[in-house]
Design an enzyme around this catalytic site. Structure first.
Site, PDB file in Angstrom:
ATOM      1  N   ALA A 124      50.093  44.931  14.172  1.00 42.14           N
ATOM      2  CA  ALA A 124      49.026  44.031  14.622  1.00 42.14           C
ATOM      3  C   ALA A 124      47.816  44.120  13.692  1.00 42.14           C
ATOM      4  O   ALA A 124      46.938  44.970  13.876  1.00 42.14           O
ATOM      5  CB  ALA A 124      48.650  44.366  16.059  1.00 42.14           C
ATOM      6  N   PRO A 128      42.705  35.941  15.317  1.00 43.33           N
ATOM      7  CA  PRO A 128      42.521  34.483  15.292  1.00 43.33           C
ATOM      8  C   PRO A 128      41.649  34.031  14.117  1.00 43.33           C
ATOM      9  O   PRO A 128      41.900  32.985  13.520  1.00 43.33           O
ATOM     10  CB  PRO A 128      41.859  34.197  16.645  1.00 43.33           C
ATOM     11  CG  PRO A 128      42.350  35.300  17.542  1.00 43.33           C
ATOM     12  CD  PRO A 128      42.484  36.503  16.667  1.00 43.33           C
ATOM     13  N   THR A 158      54.517  39.144  15.475  1.00 46.38           N
ATOM     14  CA  THR A 158      55.976  39.083  15.609  1.00 46.38           C
ATOM     15  C   THR A 158      56.456  40.308  16.397  1.00 46.38           C
ATOM     16  O   THR A 158      55.963  41.421  16.158  1.00 46.38           O
ATOM     17  CB  THR A 158      56.628  39.054  14.207  1.00 46.38           C
ATOM     18  OG1 THR A 158      56.167  37.890  13.538  1.00 46.38           O
ATOM     19  CG2 THR A 158      58.147  39.051  14.287  1.00 46.38           C
ATOM     20  N   GLY A 242      57.024  45.127   3.457  1.00 45.72           N
ATOM     21  CA  GLY A 242      57.292  43.978   4.318  1.00 45.72           C
ATOM     22  C   GLY A 242      57.617  42.731   3.502  1.00 45.72           C
ATOM     23  O   GLY A 242      58.489  41.932   3.888  1.00 45.72           O
ATOM     24  N   GLN A 279      78.079  13.807  -9.373  1.00 45.91           N
ATOM     25  CA  GLN A 279      77.134  14.688 -10.065  1.00 45.91           C
ATOM     26  C   GLN A 279      75.817  14.829  -9.312  1.00 45.91           C
ATOM     27  O   GLN A 279      75.168  15.879  -9.381  1.00 45.91           O
ATOM     28  CB  GLN A 279      76.845  14.154 -11.478  1.00 45.91           C
ATOM     29  CG  GLN A 279      77.875  14.636 -12.495  1.00 45.91           C
ATOM     30  CD  GLN A 279      77.439  14.378 -13.922  1.00 45.91           C
ATOM     31  OE1 GLN A 279      76.586  13.529 -14.184  1.00 45.91           O
ATOM     32  NE2 GLN A 279      78.052  15.080 -14.844  1.00 45.91           N
ATOM     33  N   GLN A 336      69.366  17.157   2.238  1.00 46.92           N
ATOM     34  CA  GLN A 336      69.651  15.965   1.423  1.00 46.92           C
ATOM     35  C   GLN A 336      71.160  15.799   1.212  1.00 46.92           C
ATOM     36  O   GLN A 336      71.691  14.691   1.293  1.00 46.92           O
ATOM     37  CB  GLN A 336      68.917  16.094   0.072  1.00 46.92           C
ATOM     38  CG  GLN A 336      68.655  14.774  -0.621  1.00 46.92           C
ATOM     39  CD  GLN A 336      67.688  13.888   0.168  1.00 46.92           C
ATOM     40  OE1 GLN A 336      66.980  14.347   1.048  1.00 46.92           O
ATOM     41  NE2 GLN A 336      67.698  12.602  -0.138  1.00 46.92           N
ATOM     42  N   GLU A 363      53.136  37.469   6.244  1.00 42.49           N
ATOM     43  CA  GLU A 363      53.037  38.636   5.339  1.00 42.49           C
ATOM     44  C   GLU A 363      52.377  38.260   4.014  1.00 42.49           C
ATOM     45  O   GLU A 363      52.730  38.786   2.955  1.00 42.49           O
ATOM     46  CB  GLU A 363      54.394  39.316   5.182  1.00 42.49           C
ATOM     47  CG  GLU A 363      54.927  39.729   6.562  1.00 42.49           C
ATOM     48  CD  GLU A 363      55.871  40.883   6.577  1.00 42.49           C
ATOM     49  OE1 GLU A 363      55.820  41.707   5.660  1.00 42.49           O
ATOM     50  OE2 GLU A 363      56.655  40.961   7.543  1.00 42.49           O
TER      51      GLU A 363
HETATM   52  N1  CAA Z   1      48.939  49.798  -1.662  1.00 40.47           N
HETATM   53  C1  CAA Z   1      47.992  50.782  -1.601  1.00 40.47           C
HETATM   54  N2  CAA Z   1      46.672  50.526  -1.699  1.00 40.47           N
HETATM   55  C2  CAA Z   1      46.302  49.237  -1.845  1.00 40.47           C
HETATM   56  C3  CAA Z   1      47.227  48.182  -1.890  1.00 40.47           C
HETATM   57  C4  CAA Z   1      48.584  48.508  -1.800  1.00 40.47           C
HETATM   58  N3  CAA Z   1      49.497  47.548  -1.850  1.00 40.47           N
HETATM   59  N4  CAA Z   1      46.569  47.024  -2.058  1.00 40.47           N
HETATM   60  C5  CAA Z   1      45.266  47.336  -2.112  1.00 40.47           C
HETATM   61  N5  CAA Z   1      45.117  48.672  -1.987  1.00 40.47           N
HETATM   62  C6  CAA Z   1      43.861  49.410  -1.990  1.00 40.47           C
HETATM   63  C7  CAA Z   1      43.109  49.163  -3.297  1.00 40.47           C
HETATM   64  O1  CAA Z   1      43.447  50.103  -4.287  1.00 40.47           O
HETATM   65  C8  CAA Z   1      41.655  49.315  -2.869  1.00 40.47           C
HETATM   66  O2  CAA Z   1      41.347  50.701  -2.797  1.00 40.47           O
HETATM   67  P1  CAA Z   1      39.926  51.279  -3.326  1.00 40.47           P
HETATM   68  O3  CAA Z   1      38.904  50.621  -2.436  1.00 40.47           O
HETATM   69  O4  CAA Z   1      40.024  52.755  -3.130  1.00 40.47           O
HETATM   70  O5  CAA Z   1      39.816  50.835  -4.733  1.00 40.47           O
HETATM   71  C9  CAA Z   1      41.667  48.765  -1.442  1.00 40.47           C
HETATM   72  O6  CAA Z   1      43.013  48.899  -0.962  1.00 40.47           O
HETATM   73  C10 CAA Z   1      41.245  47.326  -1.368  1.00 40.47           C
HETATM   74  O7  CAA Z   1      42.065  46.606  -2.258  1.00 40.47           O
HETATM   75  P2  CAA Z   1      41.668  45.191  -2.837  1.00 40.47           P
HETATM   76  O8  CAA Z   1      40.191  45.238  -3.218  1.00 40.47           O
HETATM   77  O9  CAA Z   1      42.655  44.812  -3.878  1.00 40.47           O
HETATM   78  O10 CAA Z   1      41.866  44.295  -1.565  1.00 40.47           O
HETATM   79  P3  CAA Z   1      41.147  42.950  -1.179  1.00 40.47           P
HETATM   80  O11 CAA Z   1      40.242  43.218  -0.046  1.00 40.47           O
HETATM   81  O12 CAA Z   1      40.648  42.293  -2.411  1.00 40.47           O
HETATM   82  O13 CAA Z   1      42.327  42.090  -0.493  1.00 40.47           O
HETATM   83  C11 CAA Z   1      44.216  40.743  -0.264  1.00 40.47           C
HETATM   84  C12 CAA Z   1      43.429  41.885  -0.976  1.00 40.47           C
HETATM   85  C13 CAA Z   1      45.330  40.524  -1.265  1.00 40.47           C
HETATM   86  C14 CAA Z   1      43.481  39.455  -0.020  1.00 40.47           C
HETATM   87  C15 CAA Z   1      44.744  41.343   1.093  1.00 40.47           C
HETATM   88  O14 CAA Z   1      43.717  41.347   2.068  1.00 40.47           O
HETATM   89  C16 CAA Z   1      45.929  40.621   1.618  1.00 40.47           C
HETATM   90  O15 CAA Z   1      47.050  40.923   1.231  1.00 40.47           O
HETATM   91  N6  CAA Z   1      45.738  39.639   2.564  1.00 40.47           N
HETATM   92  C17 CAA Z   1      46.810  38.996   3.240  1.00 40.47           C
HETATM   93  C18 CAA Z   1      47.086  39.669   4.555  1.00 40.47           C
HETATM   94  C19 CAA Z   1      48.498  39.455   5.012  1.00 40.47           C
HETATM   95  O16 CAA Z   1      49.445  39.459   4.238  1.00 40.47           O
HETATM   96  N7  CAA Z   1      48.665  39.332   6.325  1.00 40.47           N
HETATM   97  C20 CAA Z   1      49.949  39.210   6.887  1.00 40.47           C
HETATM   98  C21 CAA Z   1      49.918  39.686   8.293  1.00 40.47           C
HETATM   99  S1  CAA Z   1      51.366  40.485   8.847  1.00 40.47           S
HETATM  100  C22 CAA Z   1      52.477  39.299   9.274  1.00 40.47           C
HETATM  101  O17 CAA Z   1      52.407  38.188   8.846  1.00 40.47           O
HETATM  102  C23 CAA Z   1      53.563  39.818  10.147  1.00 40.47           C
HETATM  103  C24 CAA Z   1      54.563  38.823  10.604  1.00 40.47           C
HETATM  104  O18 CAA Z   1      54.319  37.985  11.440  1.00 40.47           O
HETATM  105  C25 CAA Z   1      55.924  38.914  10.118  1.00 40.47           C
END
Ligand code: CAA
Length: 381
Positions: A124, A128, A158, A242, A279, A336, A363
């Site tokens: 989670a 919203p 999910t 994920g 084709q 299609q 994700e």
């Molecule tokens: N692994 C480990 N650490 C990580 C990381 C990773 N993959 N990605 C970032 N970090 C760390 C960074 O190193 C950084 O650390 P420091 O502050 O120590 O330097 C910190 O986390 C912040 O990183 P960023 O500054 O790169 O992050 P950001 O705030 O700029 O955001 C973003 C990045 C790509 C926008 C991120 O917020 C993102 O991925 N957003 C999308 C969210 C998402 O995918 N949601 C899906 C919800 S789940 C879902 O959908 C489930 C379902 O229903 C199936």
């Protein structure tokens, strides 16, 4: 990276393919139409180890690697995309953060019964008003003695409607923005934890996707994964795994639609020939087969990097971006090839087309994957 599957991976693929044909596919249409969570399939999948594919056996898992995990999610999603995402969330969004950030005590309680499939988990993060910008989440937790008092609402969760526990991302110090985010395991039945409305969606209807709300919900400090403020890293590193799951789901959906289109092209006649003789149809089938292969290889490459122990953030995003957009293109072509019949819910490609679309969104949208990839490309080269 060895492109040939090991004997163990081939056997697993065969077993899961037979299970998917016998137990998953026959229910796919019914659960799409009713939106019913396929609990009986979940339990049978658990017996095969599919609820904890890449976790050690002593942790309730099946002890395979992550390439095996891509195979499992692909084979299940080829038959039913809802069942694919249910298992993907169980494995990579719930079990994985508990495995990587939990203490031994927490793993006994919150991993073993979940990896073994006795219980169902969810993740989670989204709210919203906080989707792509996950750092903007507003669910907050205030420490009082040995507990956190949690208030807030999560959305689009999910497995949420059926889960026995959720890994919930809260902010324990909003003055620190994302550095105040903390991960807590919250069990079903905790007073103040409520399951909200189920979402009505275009596809993956059976994934029990809903809102979760927390009102003065008292969660033991003992349920915290990692330290206070570690939650954002727990959330993002969990999403790396994920995203490989969703890439594999997209490959499976596309493969299922391709299989249906290929069969149809052999039997449907037009102008005195099976349409596969033309084709126009052959080129569509060729493009579909090529793109599915490319996406599968990208998903396996990301899983191989994950198994190597190296950081695999970029490879996971590349696989997810390409595979999800590929699934939309391939399912579009599969309709299609079927012509008018493809638009009918009597044929499985209509469902595949609807199911594929979400892989470009959950994700991390395609736009978020591009941001992640660009950040790595600019850093690395
Ligand atoms: N692994 C480990 N650490 C990580 C990381 C990773 N993959 N990605 C970032 N970090 C760390 C960074 O190193 C950084 O650390 P420091 O502050 O120590 O330097 C910190 O986390 C912040 O990183 P960023 O500054 O790169 O992050 P950001 O705030 O700029 O955001 C973003 C990045 C790509 C926008 C991120 O917020 C993102 O991925 N957003 C999308 C969210 C998402 O995918 N949601 C899906 C919800 S789940 C879902 O959908 C489930 C379902 O229903 C199936």
């Amino acid at each position: 990276m060895n492109l040939e599957l090991t004997e163990e991976q081939k056997m697993l693929q065969q077993t899961v393919r037979e299970f998917a044909e016998a137990e998953v596919k026959p229910l796919a249409r019914e659960i799409d139409e009713s939106g019913r969570f396929p609990r009986e399939t979940f339990s049978k999948a658990a017996e095969l180890g599919l609820t904890g594919v890449a976790f050690p056996e002593e942790m309730g898992g099946a002890g395979f690697d992550h390439i095996a995990y891509t195979i499992v999610i692909e084979e299940i999603s080829r038959a039913c995309a809802s069942t694919g995402v249910i298992l993907s969330v169980q494995n990579s969004l719930y079990c994985s953060p508990v495995f990587h950030f939990g203490t031994e005590e927490q793993k006994k309680k919150f991993l073993v019964p979940y990896a073994s499939g006795e219980k169902i988990g969810c993740y989670a993060l989204t709210e919203p008003q906080a989707g792509s910008n996950a750092a903007a989440l507003t669910t907050h937790a205030v420490r009082r003695g040995d507990a956190y008092i949690v208030n807030g609402t999560k959305a689009w969760i999910t497995n949420g409607a059926v889960a026995d526990a959720a890994v919930v991302y809260v902010n324990t110090d909003p003055s620190k923005a994302e550095k105040g985010i903390t991960a807590l395991v919250v069990e079903k039945g905790t007073p103040g934890f409520q399951v909200g409305k189920e979402e009505k969606k275009l596809g993956v209807h059976a994934s029990a996707c809903c809102e979760l709300s927390f009102t003065d919900c008292e969660v033991p400090v003992a349920n915290r994964l990692g330290a206070e403020g570690d939650g954002y890293k727990v959330a993002l590193s969990t999403l790396d795994g994920g995203r490989i799951g969703i890439a594999s789901q997209a490959v499976g959906i596309a493969q299922g639609a391709f299989d249906a289109a290929l069969d149809y092209a052999k039997v449907r006649k037009a102008f005195g020939h099976p349409i596969g003789d033309f084709q126009a149809i052959q080129f569509m089938l060729a493009d579909m087969a090529t793109e599915i292969d490319a996406a599968r290889l990208l998903a396996r490459r990301a899983a191989w990097k994950q198994d190597s122990g190296a950081r695999f953030t970029m490879e996971a995003s590349i696989a997810k971006l390409f595979a999800s957009e590929m699934a939309t293109r391939v399912t579009h072509k599969a309709i299609q090839v079927h012509g008018g019949y493809g638009y009918s819910s009597e044929y499985p490609v209509e469902r595949a087309y609807r199911d594929a679309r979400i892989t470009e969104i959950y994700e991390g949208t395609s736009e978020i994957q591009r941001l992640v990839i660009a950040a790595w490309v600019l850093k690395s080269y």
